[in-house]
Motif scaffolding. Structure first.
Motif, mmCIF file in Angstrom:
data_model
loop_
_atom_site.group_PDB
_atom_site.id
_atom_site.type_symbol
_atom_site.label_atom_id
_atom_site.label_comp_id
_atom_site.label_asym_id
_atom_site.label_seq_id
_atom_site.Cartn_x
_atom_site.Cartn_y
_atom_site.Cartn_z
ATOM 1 N N SER A 53 68.118 7.526 65.860
ATOM 2 C CA SER A 53 69.247 8.016 65.066
ATOM 3 C C SER A 53 70.338 8.539 65.988
ATOM 4 C CB SER A 53 68.816 9.166 64.152
ATOM 5 O OG SER A 53 67.766 8.779 63.336
ATOM 6 N N LYS A 54 71.528 8.043 65.799
ATOM 7 C CA LYS A 54 72.662 8.595 66.543
ATOM 8 C C LYS A 54 72.761 10.094 66.305
ATOM 9 C CE LYS A 54 75.542 4.497 66.389
ATOM 10 N NZ LYS A 54 76.689 3.833 65.735
ATOM 11 N N LYS B 265 78.606 4.566 71.916
ATOM 12 C CA LYS B 265 77.544 5.537 71.644
ATOM 13 C C LYS B 265 76.228 4.789 71.460
ATOM 14 C CE LYS B 265 76.299 9.780 69.769
ATOM 15 N NZ LYS B 265 76.375 10.738 70.816
ATOM 16 N N GLN C 66 68.785 6.678 77.768
ATOM 17 C CA GLN C 66 69.697 5.889 76.942
ATOM 18 C C GLN C 66 69.996 4.556 77.613
ATOM 19 O OE1 GLN C 66 72.737 8.944 76.656
ATOM 20 N NE2 GLN C 66 72.185 9.278 74.514
ATOM 21 N N SER D 17 72.620 3.676 70.817
ATOM 22 C CA SER D 17 71.530 4.266 70.081
ATOM 23 C C SER D 17 70.231 3.534 70.385
ATOM 24 C CB SER D 17 71.837 4.235 68.580
ATOM 25 O OG SER D 17 71.994 2.910 68.152
#
Lengths: 94, 94, 94, 94, 94, 94, 94
Positions: free
Chosen positions: D67-68, D34, D14, D36
């Protein structure tokens, strides 16, 4: 005026329980409220549906048993019809 | 300005119940609120969809019955259209 | 910097309703809040997806109508894009 | 120590939003919480998956948008990776 | 006594986090409670499954990462094993 | 009196944990309450099922592990059997 | 009057537990309330169903075990029948 169903759809005229008692059939209880017998009024052409060959096994005037709650009610010329997929028809009554 | 649907989609102009009463049809009750009759405005090319050959069975100007709640409403040039998949069309009215 | 979509995905730039009114279109009401028109920015290569041949039917600069709520928003270079599958595109506006 | 994904799976590292701002990209708001975006660390062999030929379209070091919420986090050598199916990757950033 | 899995199933012996720290891996936190690493104990024959050819890509003694919560625990000879489908295995650790 | 399963179904006689301890196996805890070991009593013919060729991989007298909660219990001649699909059988115990 | 099932459907006459005790079978408890044994009254033609060849494996007069809760009850000539898909029949009792 006439409904011509697409694909494997079938147009049914719902039969009231009383209309099918000629041969002595009694359809008591909840069956009277929600008839699941119908007469075939129009039959789609079948053909290749979702890439699969579907042959129509019912024809106009057949009396059939169909799955309760299946199909879509449409009203035309003051009459209510039910448009179902052929696969929602369980059996022909002979 | 024109909508050109992709795949097996069909653009419908919703018909008010009144517009279809020329031949004496009465569509009472809830049908008036949520018409499920439409006129075909544009038809997608069909072709291979999800690996399956789909042939278009409706054409422009057809009057059709479609599944209530199916499709997506779009508004263009001040007019509301419904874009449905051909499979959401139950029957052609002839 | 550029997004190159995989498979049958398409990158859209959402169009505000106002940007499409050149030809006199008015998109009133909720359409203004949640535009469902977009301009194609990048198109995936298509090809064999889930074992099925998918051909891309849209191209860059096409103005399209897409299903509301479909796709994934991504933000890059301060701009928000929507990555949708081609199948979420309903129609091309011509 | 190395993760060798099976089938069409891809191992991602990530990327924090800050790591991708070299070219001036700003990823504000919830994107920072978050991320992505990820960098491809290892790519499965593809091949016949569920009877369907899958070709891998990403390669190591690609920066991708995914895609999250997709995929499975694994922690190895004190580092957290995300194992996703290739189909959860939306686009490559070039 | 031996488990011979059917189809594309794989029998795993769950690895405690501690058993995999030889090369300095630390698997902190919840990973210790619910290990998602295992060693392959037995591999099914693969073959045609649901009409699709499945080739086995793991072999006995492979150390693998598998989806948490997948599979079925069985206890035999006082040992607990996990029977998973090969597709629940994310990656081999090399 | 005999059950002849259709398609890829298998009739199992559930084994109590105690019946399988000949070789020293102890199946403690919840396994005693809900055995998931069974002995194959009858095997369906397999064949083309949902258009897919299914070969039967178990035979009568095999001791098998099956998915808990799978299948349908039937009682016949005072004995309880479990009718499962072959795919619910995880492994053969040898 | 006769039901002729479509496709792979089968018309069953439900058997009360008592009717099957000729050979000493006792079907105690809940089985008495909800019989899951039936006698085949009519069998559909099978054929190509959803693009898949289905052969009928049961015949009239077969005594069968079927999945509880499957199928649709229909009442005709004062008798209740169950119309099931052949796949809901678990086994033939011989």
């Amino acid at each position: 005026m006439k409904l011509v169903p697409l694909f494997d759809r079938v147009v049914l005229k719902q039969l009231l329980a009383e209309e099918t008692t000629k041969s002595g059939i009694v359809l008591p209880g909840q069956a009277k409220e929600k008839p699941s017998q119908g007469e075939v009024v129009a039959v789609g052409p079948g053909g290749v549906i979702d890439g699969k060959e579907v042959k129509m096994q019912v024809k106009e005037k057949d009396k059939v048993i169909y799955s309760k709650y299946s199909g879509t009610e449409v009203e035309i010329d003051g009459e209510t019809y039910l448009v179902v997929k052929q696969n929602d028809i369980l059996a022909v009554i002979k």
